[in-house]
Scaffold this active site. Structure first.
Site, short mmCIF file in Angstrom:
data_model
loop_
_atom_site.label_atom_id
_atom_site.label_comp_id
_atom_site.label_asym_id
_atom_site.label_seq_id
_atom_site.Cartn_x
_atom_site.Cartn_y
_atom_site.Cartn_z
N HIS A 57 -13.00 37.12 -68.43
CA HIS A 57 -13.28 36.92 -67.10
C HIS A 57 -12.21 37.90 -65.93
CE1 HIS A 57 -16.69 33.89 -67.52
NE2 HIS A 57 -16.73 34.86 -68.09
N TYR A 186 -17.40 27.53 -58.19
CA TYR A 186 -17.36 26.82 -58.12
C TYR A 186 -17.24 26.06 -56.73
CZ TYR A 186 -12.72 26.39 -61.84
OH TYR A 186 -11.93 25.97 -62.73
N PRO A 278 -9.06 17.93 -64.23
CA PRO A 278 -9.45 19.37 -65.35
C PRO A 278 -9.66 20.63 -63.68
CG PRO A 278 -10.69 17.60 -64.74
CD PRO A 278 -9.55 17.10 -64.43
N LYS A 282 -6.14 23.52 -66.64
CA LYS A 282 -4.84 23.95 -66.83
C LYS A 282 -4.32 22.81 -67.97
CE LYS A 282 -3.60 26.60 -64.27
NZ LYS A 282 -3.78 27.95 -64.52
N TYR A 370 -4.36 30.43 -60.92
CA TYR A 370 -5.41 30.24 -62.25
C TYR A 370 -5.37 31.16 -63.18
CZ TYR A 370 -10.33 29.55 -62.86
OH TYR A 370 -11.53 28.72 -63.80
#
Ligand code: DHB
Length: 376
Positions: A57, A186, A278, A282, A370
């Site tokens: 992604h 998200y 969560p 990570k 990220y």
């Protein structure tokens, strides 16, 4: 992973696993691999299936105020990405690699206890197939998770714990439904956070923020789908694909770190030393970067006799651990509803998301964290 990396450097190890092989190869856990974790698996020769089956992604979507905003991580990080590949698939590949190399992997090891790591002769006691055994070793690696026995075996007062508990949990489902989006979403909503993720092109993984200590019995499948639909709803008619729920569970959210990550000849790695909420995915990745450092430190010791890197293990890991802690805490704060919020906080939170999705500097900061900060 540690045993595999040690094997590549000619260092022998024994893995004591309390569960069965089937259990660890099926247990649904995390699924997002940072670029550095992918590189570690590929470079160490256990990434072939990951490269075939993993979903790469290049971006994620942040959704709020009924519309989505794409963060192009690939462009913002000069070509880094994340890969969706379930943790239990990584486990399968590593188990297969260890067994193929003749590695010692003892499943269903019971009553494990660690001793002598304060002095020169560490040993591990455990029961396997009803028989008690004792394993003499140079070092013990405590890779046994947050609820494992290694950290509590360290004398009281030797470690300092840093802790934060969040006033909510995540209800997660695995559904037999093609993901409604190619990339992760998200979502921040007045009703709480929601996350759309996936495992394969046929299986969705979805999460909902729920109350602390919420009972899963209160969440029949219909209620879960209805709540997800509300939190993901947009003005452009986007639709959530539904399907049979294969698995569901609720997890609490916590940030936790112990310092140092070592006592004598016992080294803690991964969740045994730290856990993150969560949000941002990570946990697995931090464990991978810990063992990468630990394998190097052991390699230095066995090739030169020097304990320099072993002595530095905790310091090296904690710098990265704390940055991942900060990021996971921040993503959690930005995307969840807190009961203590008033209307000011809600407006501020929307402004934060608006800023985040409108400023290249802010997006770059999100993206580089990220996809994963560099491993030292
Ligand atoms: C997943 C979990 C996360 O915590 C996250 O931030 C993204 C994805 C997952 O399980 O797919």
């Amino acid at each position: 992973m540690l045993a595999h990396l040690l094997h590549l450097r000619g260092i022998e190890s024994v893995i004591l696993e309390s569960r069965t092989r089937q259990y660890i190869e099926e247990r649904v856990r995390a699924g997002v691999l940072e670029q550095g974790t992918v590189d570690l698996l590929v470079d160490s020769g256990v990434g072939a299936r990951l490269q075939r089956e993993g979903l790469v992604h290049h971006g994620i979507e942040l959704r709020f105020n009924r519309s989505g905003h794409r963060i192009n991580m690939y462009e913002l990080t000069s070509g880094k990405a994340i890969t969706i590949y379930a943790q239990h698939e990584v486990v399968k590949d590593l188990v297969a690699a260890r067994l193929a190399a003749g590695g010692k992997l003892i499943f269903e090891a019971a009553d494990v206890s660690v001793h002598g790591f304060d002095g020169g002769k560490p040993f591990v006691r455990f029961r396997s197939g009803g028989e008690f055994q004792e394993l003499q070793c140079d070092y013990i690696a405590g890779c046994d998770g947050f609820h494992g026995i290694c950290r509590p075996s360290i004398p009281a007062g030797a470690l300092t714990a840093f802790d934060r508990v969040y006033p909510f949990g995540w209800l997660g489902i695995l559904a037999q439904a093609p993901p409604s989006s190619k990339e992760l979403i998200y979502a921040y909503h007045d009703r709480g956070f929601a996350l759309l993720s996936m495992r394969t092109p046929e299986i969705s993984r979805l999460y909902l923020q729920v109350a602390h200590h919420e009972d899963i019995e209160n969440w029949p499948d219909d209620r879960i789908w209805a709540e997800l639909a509300k939190r993901f709803e947009t003005d452009d008619g986007w639709r959530l694909t539904e399907g049979p729920v294969l698995q569901k569970s609720i997890t609490g959210m916590r940030s936790y770190v112990v310092e140092p990550m070592q006592f004598g000849k016992l080294f803690l790695a991964g969740d045994a030393a730290h856990i993150v909420p969560p949000t941002g995915a990570k946990g697995l990745n931090l464990a991978a970067s810990d063992v990468r450092v630990l394998a190097q430190a052991f390699a230095e010791f066995y090739s030169s006799g020097s304990t320099r890197l072993l002595e530095d293990y905790s310091r090296i890991c904690l710098r990265r651990v704390w940055k991942a802690q900060r990021f996971s805490w921040w993503m959690t704060y930005v995307l969840h509803r807190f009961d203590t919020e008033n209307s000011f906080d809600q407006r501020r939170q929307i402004a934060e998301l608006d800023y985040l999705t409108g400023s290249r500097a802010a997006m770059t900061s999100l993206a580089e964290n990220y996809v994963g900060l560099p491993m030292e």
